[in-house]
Design an enzyme around this catalytic site. Structure first.
Site, PDB file in Angstrom:
ATOM      1  N   TYR A 144       0.860  -1.180   0.000  1.00  0.00           N
ATOM      2  CA  TYR A 144       0.000   0.000   0.000  1.00  0.00           C
ATOM      3  C   TYR A 144       0.894   1.227   0.000  1.00  0.00           C
ATOM      4  CZ  TYR A 144      -3.406   3.487   1.598  1.00  0.00           C
ATOM      5  OH  TYR A 144      -4.211   4.603   1.695  1.00  0.00           O
ATOM      6  N   ASP A 239       9.437   2.655  -0.546  1.00  0.00           N
ATOM      7  CA  ASP A 239       8.388   3.357   0.196  1.00  0.00           C
ATOM      8  C   ASP A 239       8.603   3.067   1.681  1.00  0.00           C
ATOM      9  OD1 ASP A 239       4.725   3.438   0.217  1.00  0.00           O
ATOM     10  OD2 ASP A 239       6.249   4.274   1.556  1.00  0.00           O
ATOM     11  N   LYS A 267       4.873   9.245   8.807  1.00  0.00           N
ATOM     12  CA  LYS A 267       4.717   8.754  10.179  1.00  0.00           C
ATOM     13  C   LYS A 267       5.807   9.268  11.124  1.00  0.00           C
ATOM     14  CE  LYS A 267       2.299   4.874   8.095  1.00  0.00           C
ATOM     15  NZ  LYS A 267       0.912   4.791   8.515  1.00  0.00           N
TER      16      LYS A 267
HETATM   17  P1  KE4 Z   1      -0.672   8.412   4.484  1.00  0.00           P
HETATM   18  O1  KE4 Z   1      -1.172   9.120   3.254  1.00  0.00           O
HETATM   19  O2  KE4 Z   1      -1.767   7.610   5.152  1.00  0.00           O
HETATM   20  O3  KE4 Z   1       0.048   9.332   5.451  1.00  0.00           O
HETATM   21  O4  KE4 Z   1       0.453   7.358   4.037  1.00  0.00           O
HETATM   22  C1  KE4 Z   1       0.125   6.422   3.021  1.00  0.00           C
HETATM   23  C2  KE4 Z   1       1.077   5.237   3.108  1.00  0.00           C
HETATM   24  C3  KE4 Z   1       2.101   5.128   2.185  1.00  0.00           C
HETATM   25  N1  KE4 Z   1       2.980   4.101   2.225  1.00  0.00           N
HETATM   26  C4  KE4 Z   1       2.881   3.143   3.179  1.00  0.00           C
HETATM   27  C5  KE4 Z   1       3.874   2.024   3.199  1.00  0.00           C
HETATM   28  C6  KE4 Z   1       1.855   3.205   4.153  1.00  0.00           C
HETATM   29  O5  KE4 Z   1       1.758   2.240   5.091  1.00  0.00           O
HETATM   30  C7  KE4 Z   1       0.936   4.266   4.130  1.00  0.00           C
HETATM   31  C8  KE4 Z   1      -0.203   4.386   5.123  1.00  0.00           C
HETATM   32  N2  KE4 Z   1      -0.328   3.339   6.078  1.00  0.00           N
HETATM   33  C9  KE4 Z   1      -1.645   3.094   6.573  1.00  0.00           C
HETATM   34  C10 KE4 Z   1      -1.598   1.926   7.557  1.00  0.00           C
HETATM   35  N3  KE4 Z   1      -1.156   0.724   6.999  1.00  0.00           N
HETATM   36  C11 KE4 Z   1      -2.226   4.316   7.190  1.00  0.00           C
HETATM   37  C12 KE4 Z   1      -3.453   4.101   8.028  1.00  0.00           C
HETATM   38  C13 KE4 Z   1      -4.686   4.601   7.349  1.00  0.00           C
HETATM   39  O6  KE4 Z   1      -4.822   4.405   6.111  1.00  0.00           O
HETATM   40  O7  KE4 Z   1      -5.513   5.183   8.068  1.00  0.00           O
END
Ligand code: KE4
Length: 452
Positions: A144, A239, A267
């Protein structure tokens, strides 16, 4: 435990917010109950609006490596707020944070700050296309990378949680430029490269996957991606929104020894505030506007409050790198507790997932590792393995743990995060409750989508 106030808030939230939440993974659909609403958090603890206290292993999906409300971070943020919240003009803090990121991750010679992981990965992909003049991207099923159109293909995280293979609303043209390979499967990558020779701008990968549950790379997999991207003239994008500053201060490259052309961060780098970043080789980042032709912008990019939280957090990590040994060791203890219950456990550093694999034979599990091992698994090696897990068994386990005051991610396809605030005593207590929860069996069935 009372849930009255959370229930009232959720009923109101459902009226005004899709699914009652501002991000799908928070909806608790997969675990058959309504989400609790948080009042505050301190150290390893989260307290909900009904006063229920949970030991938190979600850590806001990763930022909370120091534990919640770290006093130095809170104090720094309080102080900087007095100077104003946003200026839309450069500040000294942005330079300091950029320098800290480049110091921690030497692959990163130049970096651009943005406001979310989605924005960071979307921008890194655009830069890769602009730099190479090529259109196609290879990603991996179950990885993701945020919710930008081109990357919402066979994604992990909330997609897998809600069994939504792809998103509606993404034009077919976008998806056509996104090729999907199988994680830990070199042949699938080689085939796509051969079928699209000279057209692949980049391979984007979670160097340790954490959005189909934690799935570490098999030995040699990242080294293979590094080789084949160099051979094919494509860029390698790590990523690191989850792995950055989590696996080690230097993230996945320090942890695996494999270098990438571009890295994305989120994060931890924002210390819990809305801040993310992408960066890498100077010649590649020179393509980014206003220096180069690849446009990317943001009103709140490099926001001074978020930058302050990020700087304070990174400095604490830089000054006390013993944290990584502490959280890895604690995560290893948790992994051993799951292994003892016969579950398949994947762990990389302080990231771990226990998988409820039907018919799993504990004999298949390697011997319980001593603390010096930095990894367990991978026993679940890819998206397909993860999809085969028993979601009901996971939901039962989740609810049993919550009843015992332990909050893990409400999805089989997310990671368990350990922070420096999770003391050895709390880890010991968690191990005991893991044993109780896993052994206690059936629980509440997942309910259908909540009606208004
Ligand atoms: P954000 O746009 O949510 O800040 O980051 C996206 C993203 C990009 N790359 C990786 C590897 C990620 O894990 C994420 C976001 N992670 C999720 C949890 N697995 C965020 C939680 C959510 O979607 O509310």
């Amino acid at each position: 435990m009372s849930e009255e106030r959370s229930k009232q808030l959720f009923a109101k939230a459902l009226e005004r917010i899709p699914g009652g939440v501002n991000s799908p993974v928070r909806a608790f659909w997969a675990v058959g109950r309504q989400p609790f609403f948080v009042e505050r958090a301190q150290g390893p603890w989260i307290i909900d609006v009904d006063g229920n206290k949970y030991l938190d292993y979600v850590c806001s999906w990763g930022p909370g490596i120091l534990g919640h409300s770290h006093p130095e971070v809170i104090e720094a943020v309080q102080k900087v707020c007095e100077k104003g919240l946003t200026f839309g003009a450069p500040t000294a803090g942005e330079v300091e944070l950029a320098e800290l990121i480049c110091t921690c991750v030497p692959d990163v010679e130049m970096v651009r700050l943005v406001s979310s992981g989605t924005e960071a990965v979307m921008s890194a992909v655009r830069v890769a296309r602009g730099f190479t003049g090529r259109e196609k991207i290879i990603k991996f099923s179950g990885n993701y990378h945020g919710h930008s159109d081109g990357l919402l293909v066979k994604a992990g995280s909330g997609f897998m949680t809600h069994s939504v293979p792809d998103s509606a609303g993404v034009p077919a043209g976008y998806a056509a430029s996104t090729l999907t390979a199988v994680y830990n499967d070199e042949k699938s990558v080689r085939r796509l490269m051969e079928e699209n020779r000279g057209q692949v701008a980049a391979v984007v990968v979670e160097p340790v996957a954490a959005n189909m549950g934690v799935v570490p790379p098999k030995a040699g997999f990242l080294e293979f991606l590094r080789r084949i991207t160099e051979e094919e003239g494509a860029l390698l994008i790590f990523d690191e929104v989850i792995t950055g500053f989590r696996l080690a201060l230097g993230g996945a490259t320090q942890y695996t020894g494999v270098h990438a052309d571009l890295h994305t961060f989120g994060k931890i780098v924002g210390g819990g505030m809305p801040l993310a970043a992408y960066g890498g080789r100077r010649d590649i980042m020179a393509c980014v506007a206003p220096l180069g032709p690849v446009y990317q912008a943001g009103t709140l990019s490099g926001n001074p409050v978020a930058v302050t939280a990020g700087i304070t957090t990174l400095k604490i990590l830089m000054d006390d790198q013993g944290i990584y040994e502490r959280i890895d060791r604690r995560a290893c203890r948790l992994a051993e507790a799951f292994l003892k219950e016969g579950l398949a456990v994947n762990r990389a550093g302080s990231l771990l997932s226990a998988f409820f694999v039907p018919g799993w034979d504990v004999e298949q599990t390697d011997a319980v590792y001593a603390g010096e091992r930095r990894e367990n698994g991978p026993f679940v090696k890819n998206y397909e393995d993860a999809c085969g897990c028993d979601r009901q068994a996971f939901a039962d386990y989740f609810n049993r743990m919550l009843e015992r005051g332990i909050y893990v991610a409400p999805s089989q396809f997310e990671a368990m995060f350990v922070s420096d605030a999770h003391s050895d005593g709390l880890i010991q207590e968690t191990c005991r409750k893991i044993g109780e929860s896993v052994r206690q069996g059936a629980g509440k069935p997942p309910v259908e989508k909540f009606s208004d």
